[in-house]
Design a protein around this motif. Structure first.
Motif, short mmCIF file in Angstrom:
data_model
loop_
_atom_site.label_atom_id
_atom_site.label_comp_id
_atom_site.label_asym_id
_atom_site.label_seq_id
_atom_site.Cartn_x
_atom_site.Cartn_y
_atom_site.Cartn_z
N MET A 24 109.78 38.42 28.48
CA MET A 24 108.88 39.31 28.44
C MET A 24 108.58 40.85 28.82
O MET A 24 108.19 40.57 29.91
N ASN A 25 107.65 41.95 27.45
CA ASN A 25 107.65 42.83 27.93
C ASN A 25 106.63 43.68 27.52
O ASN A 25 106.99 44.54 26.63
N ASP A 26 105.07 43.05 27.61
CA ASP A 26 104.37 42.72 26.34
C ASP A 26 103.35 44.74 27.15
O ASP A 26 102.34 44.16 28.02
N ALA A 27 103.79 45.86 26.75
CA ALA A 27 103.36 47.43 27.47
C ALA A 27 102.77 47.17 26.32
O ALA A 27 102.67 47.79 25.33
N ALA A 28 100.94 47.87 26.93
CA ALA A 28 100.24 47.96 26.46
C ALA A 28 99.00 49.23 26.93
O ALA A 28 98.66 48.80 27.78
N SER A 29 98.82 50.19 25.75
CA SER A 29 97.97 51.31 26.75
C SER A 29 96.52 51.20 26.20
O SER A 29 96.43 50.23 25.64
N ALA A 30 96.01 51.32 27.92
CA ALA A 30 93.70 50.93 27.27
C ALA A 30 93.23 52.25 27.31
O ALA A 30 93.98 53.39 27.91
N ALA A 31 92.32 52.35 26.48
CA ALA A 31 91.74 52.26 25.84
C ALA A 31 90.95 53.77 26.37
O ALA A 31 89.88 53.54 27.36
N GLY A 32 91.20 54.67 26.39
CA GLY A 32 90.86 55.61 27.54
C GLY A 32 91.27 55.87 29.20
O GLY A 32 90.54 56.19 29.81
N ALA A 33 91.78 55.18 28.90
CA ALA A 33 92.77 54.79 30.96
C ALA A 33 93.83 55.18 30.57
O ALA A 33 95.23 54.76 29.62
N LEU A 56 95.99 52.89 31.78
CA LEU A 56 96.66 51.56 32.28
C LEU A 56 97.85 51.27 31.95
O LEU A 56 97.29 50.60 29.98
N LEU A 57 98.67 50.36 31.95
CA LEU A 57 99.51 49.58 30.99
C LEU A 57 99.59 48.30 32.12
O LEU A 57 99.67 47.72 32.76
N ILE A 58 99.96 47.07 30.79
CA ILE A 58 100.13 45.64 31.04
C ILE A 58 101.75 45.31 30.84
O ILE A 58 101.96 46.58 30.22
N ARG A 59 102.31 45.29 32.43
CA ARG A 59 104.12 45.14 31.47
C ARG A 59 103.98 43.43 33.02
O ARG A 59 103.36 42.94 33.91
N GLN A 60 105.21 43.12 32.32
CA GLN A 60 105.79 42.13 33.16
C GLN A 60 105.95 42.43 34.95
O GLN A 60 106.72 43.19 35.40
N TYR A 61 105.44 41.56 35.39
CA TYR A 61 106.07 41.38 36.93
C TYR A 61 107.04 42.30 37.64
O TYR A 61 108.21 41.51 36.71
N VAL A 75 98.45 44.31 35.87
CA VAL A 75 98.17 46.24 34.85
C VAL A 75 98.65 46.66 36.17
O VAL A 75 97.68 46.96 37.38
N THR A 76 99.17 48.31 35.82
CA THR A 76 98.96 49.14 36.62
C THR A 76 98.65 50.20 36.24
O THR A 76 98.79 50.98 35.43
N ASN A 77 98.22 51.33 37.06
CA ASN A 77 97.94 52.61 37.02
C ASN A 77 99.22 53.76 36.83
O ASN A 77 98.95 54.88 37.08
N GLY A 78 100.43 53.32 36.17
CA GLY A 78 101.62 54.01 37.82
C GLY A 78 101.59 54.46 38.46
O GLY A 78 103.21 54.68 38.89
N HIS A 79 101.26 53.80 39.45
CA HIS A 79 101.32 54.24 40.71
C HIS A 79 101.35 52.45 41.25
O HIS A 79 102.10 52.65 42.43
#
Length: 214
Positions: A1-10, A12-17, A68-72
């Motif tokens: 499962m890989n549910d990626a979603a961006s947070a409003a105004g930031a 930030l992404l949710i993804r699988q470990y 949750v990752t900020n891309g870095h």
């Protein structure tokens, strides 16, 4: 499962470990371990808290870890197990011996006064039976969730739990539970808003909450 979603105004992404996230997860665990605040330097070994409340989950079932990752780097996560009884058996066989070798006795006390003293943490790492709560038939899964301040207040905690509940529901797991630090009143309010209910075996010293996956 890989549910990626961006947070409003930031950004930030949710993804699988992913395995490369392991050290970041340990850091997030440490930096949120003092009733939600930073526990760096509180214990004789900064790896002690992550080795109890984060890293074994990654080894046991990484498919139930979401970040949750900020891309870095990782700035938050939810970690779960679908079957707490099986996890306890695995911990006793696979995790506890190495943990005991790495942490044979408590280190010297520090100036801080943590909610868990080092003796309690070492006991938690070698006695997984502590996780066998009375309500496992209805809530066989359990979880840990932590977010750094930069990821808080954006709905990401709710979304992480929703992602995990969906994954558990897909496995036929009826419910999931969690314990909270009794001093973290904000956490209690957060879980109650999400629909978690206090379980019968909950105590003032060890609050316990559960929610159905459906």
């Amino acid at each position: 499962m890989n549910d990626a979603a961006s947070a409003a105004g930031a950004r930030l992404l949710i993804r699988q470990y992913q395995p490369a996230d392991r050290d970041d997860i340990a850091e997030v665990c440490l930096r949120t371990a003092a009733s939600g605040g930073d526990a760096t330097g509180v214990y004789s070994d900064d790896r002690l808290m992550p080795e109890v409340f984060a890293l074994p989950y990654l080894d046991y079932d990484p498919s139930l870890a979401f970040v949750v990752t900020n891309g870095h780097r990782v700035v938050g996560y939810v970690l779960g197990v679908a079957d707490t009884r099986d996890f306890v058996d695995w911990w006793r066989r696979e995790w506890a011996p190495g943990f005991a070798a790495r942490h044979p006795h408590p280190g010297p006390p520090t100036a801080s006064r943590p909610a868990f003293d080092e003796t309690q943490l070492i006991e938690a790492g070698t006695r997984p039976e502590r996780m066998l709560v009375a309500e496992l038939d209805d809530y066989p899964a359990h979880l840990h969730i932590d977010l750094l301040p930069e990821a808080q207040g954006q709905g990401l905690g709710r979304r992480l739990i929703d992602v995990l509940r969906a994954a558990l529901r897909g496995r036929g797991v009826p419910g999931v539970h969690l314990g909270i630090d009794p001093e973290n009143t904000g956490a209690r309010a957060f879980y109650e808003r999400l629909g978690f209910v206090e379980l019968p075996s909950s105590t003032e010293a060890a609050p316990l909450f559960g929610i159905a996956t459906a």
